[in-house]
Design a protein around this motif. Structure first.
Motif, PDB file in Angstrom:
ATOM      1  N   THR A 115      18.429   4.902  16.894  1.00 58.84           N
ATOM      2  CA  THR A 115      17.523   3.883  16.301  1.00 58.84           C
ATOM      3  C   THR A 115      16.537   3.776  17.334  1.00 58.84           C
ATOM      4  O   THR A 115      15.416   4.341  17.348  1.00 58.84           O
ATOM      5  CB  THR A 115      18.364   2.587  15.827  1.00 58.84           C
ATOM      6  OG1 THR A 115      19.164   2.482  17.083  1.00 58.84           O
ATOM      7  CG2 THR A 115      19.012   3.123  14.444  1.00 58.84           C
ATOM      8  N   ILE A 116      16.735   2.589  18.079  1.00 59.93           N
ATOM      9  CA  ILE A 116      15.721   2.222  19.117  1.00 59.93           C
ATOM     10  C   ILE A 116      15.403   3.343  20.251  1.00 59.93           C
ATOM     11  O   ILE A 116      14.376   3.672  20.528  1.00 59.93           O
ATOM     12  CB  ILE A 116      16.061   0.958  19.954  1.00 59.93           C
ATOM     13  CG1 ILE A 116      14.808   0.482  20.475  1.00 59.93           C
ATOM     14  CG2 ILE A 116      17.237   1.140  20.797  1.00 59.93           C
ATOM     15  CD1 ILE A 116      15.162  -0.990  20.919  1.00 59.93           C
ATOM     16  N   ALA A 253      20.953   0.127   9.608  1.00 60.13           N
ATOM     17  CA  ALA A 253      20.002   0.729  10.143  1.00 60.13           C
ATOM     18  C   ALA A 253      20.279   2.184  10.191  1.00 60.13           C
ATOM     19  O   ALA A 253      19.420   3.342  10.063  1.00 60.13           O
ATOM     20  CB  ALA A 253      19.378   0.657  11.405  1.00 60.13           C
ATOM     21  N   VAL A 306      12.077  -1.020  15.024  1.00 60.09           N
ATOM     22  CA  VAL A 306      13.451  -0.857  14.174  1.00 60.09           C
ATOM     23  C   VAL A 306      13.674  -1.936  13.180  1.00 60.09           C
ATOM     24  O   VAL A 306      14.352  -1.683  12.064  1.00 60.09           O
ATOM     25  CB  VAL A 306      14.555  -0.786  15.470  1.00 60.09           C
ATOM     26  CG1 VAL A 306      16.024  -0.599  14.800  1.00 60.09           C
ATOM     27  CG2 VAL A 306      14.279   0.581  16.194  1.00 60.09           C
ATOM     28  N   HIS A 311      10.945   2.864  11.330  1.00 59.59           N
ATOM     29  CA  HIS A 311      11.432   4.178  11.707  1.00 59.59           C
ATOM     30  C   HIS A 311      11.913   4.946  10.724  1.00 59.59           C
ATOM     31  O   HIS A 311      12.137   6.079  10.588  1.00 59.59           O
ATOM     32  CB  HIS A 311      12.541   3.765  12.803  1.00 59.59           C
ATOM     33  CG  HIS A 311      13.742   3.171  12.628  1.00 59.59           C
ATOM     34  ND1 HIS A 311      13.748   1.886  11.982  1.00 59.59           N
ATOM     35  CD2 HIS A 311      14.832   3.699  12.153  1.00 59.59           C
ATOM     36  CE1 HIS A 311      15.058   1.600  11.613  1.00 59.59           C
ATOM     37  NE2 HIS A 311      15.663   2.835  11.807  1.00 59.59           N
TER      38      HIS A 311
END
Length: 314
Positions: A115-116, A253, A306, A311
């Protein structure tokens, strides 16, 4: 009286590089190849290390070498010391990210990196920056030793609830959902409390000090999960759910990535899960480092991306 500084002045700090290679490769030949040195040159370094520590470091066992108990103790300290020395000599009086070749080292889970971490790396590449990032998987031992590990690493991505007495910056919020096998009979819509009690689970990081807030919340609601498998990877979780009756707990996510693997679907939990507040944590020793401050700002920017879900459309 000989001071610590006097003792250090007598040491060849190049021996630290040799020691790290020897401890990692557990072979003079392979360590020499790694450092692009001749075998006699590294053998001479090993001899000096043995004299200094009064320990063989490498001990022959049949046709191979093994680290001595003392060398095993040295291994973790050596990596930390080498990283700290590298950081000292990479520091610059004036610094701009476009001209820097600094490597930032970040601990985290595969969830954080997917993710990040991916967004941070992409932002740096899009802006033509010379910096790079080394993303290192944490584990329960690393998390428990975070105050020491973060002296030489730049940060750790982990939700609130596991670390204290360290500097941090909040990055993004997420929530828990569940994975079940696609087409699994008996689950027409979302999960029920009866499903949570009756079905087996695949869990991540399930130990006394390593757990997810959702699994702990299920226990607090009076359900003791029957665990079939434990895997220290969120990205691998769908593989252990597909084709089974198992329930897996995953962050929202990651749901798009899980769905792309096929064989699973996302369902809502039958209770309101405690939100996840993810943060970047670091040791206060980095407080006056302008490069580190720049890195934190980049992570905060990525965290906003995010959290917005942008994203997921990449």
């Amino acid at each position: 009286m000989v001071t610590d500084h006097a003792l250090l002045s007598r040491l060849d700090l190049n021996l630290l590089v040799s020691l790290d290679a020897l401890l990692t490769e557990r072979s003079v030949t392979r360590a020499a190849e790694r450092l692009h040195l001749s075998q006699p040159a590294l053998s001479a370094s090993l001899s000096r290390l043995r004299t200094h520590f009064n320990d063989p470091i490498l001990a022959r066992r049949g046709n191979t070498y093994e680290l001595t108990p003392f060398a095993l103790r040295l291994a973790e300290h050596t990596t930390t010391a080498l990283e700290a020395a590298r950081r000292v000599f990479e520091s610059q009086a004036t610094w701009t990210p476009a001209e820097s070749t600094r490597e930032f080292s970040i601990y985290g889970s595969d969830y954080g990196f997917a993710t990040i971490g991916a967004v941070v790396s992409r932002l740096a590449a899009e802006r033509g920056l010379g910096v790079r990032f080394r993303f290192m998987l944490h584990n329960p031992t690393v998390v428990e030793d975070a105050p020491n590990r973060l002296r030489s690493a730049d940060g750790m991505i982990i939700p609130h609830g596991f670390l204290t007495d360290l500097a941090y910056a909040d990055l993004w919020r997420d929530e828990w959902v569940a994975l079940v096998a696609d087409g699994e009979e008996g689950i027409d819509g979302d999960l029920t409390m009866e499903d949570l009690a009756d079905r087996p689970y695949v869990m991540t990081y399930q130990s006394r000090t390593a757990f997810t807030s959702a699994s702990r919340q299920i226990q607090q609601l009076g359900v003791e999960p029957r665990i079939d498998a434990v895997v220290e990877s969120f990205l691998a979780l769908p593989l252990y759910v597909a084709g089974t009756r198992r329930i897996g707990l995953i962050q929202r996510a990651l749901a798009p990535l899980a769905a792309r693997l096929g064989g699973v679907r996302i369902v809502e939990l039958p209770f309101e899960p405690t939100p996840l507040v993810h943060a970047l944590w670091w040791h206060p020793v980095h407080a006056r480092d302008p490069e580190h401050a720049w890195m934190v700002e980049l992570f905060q920017e990525a965290g906003r991306i995010v959290e917005s879900g942008a994203h997921a459309d990449d």
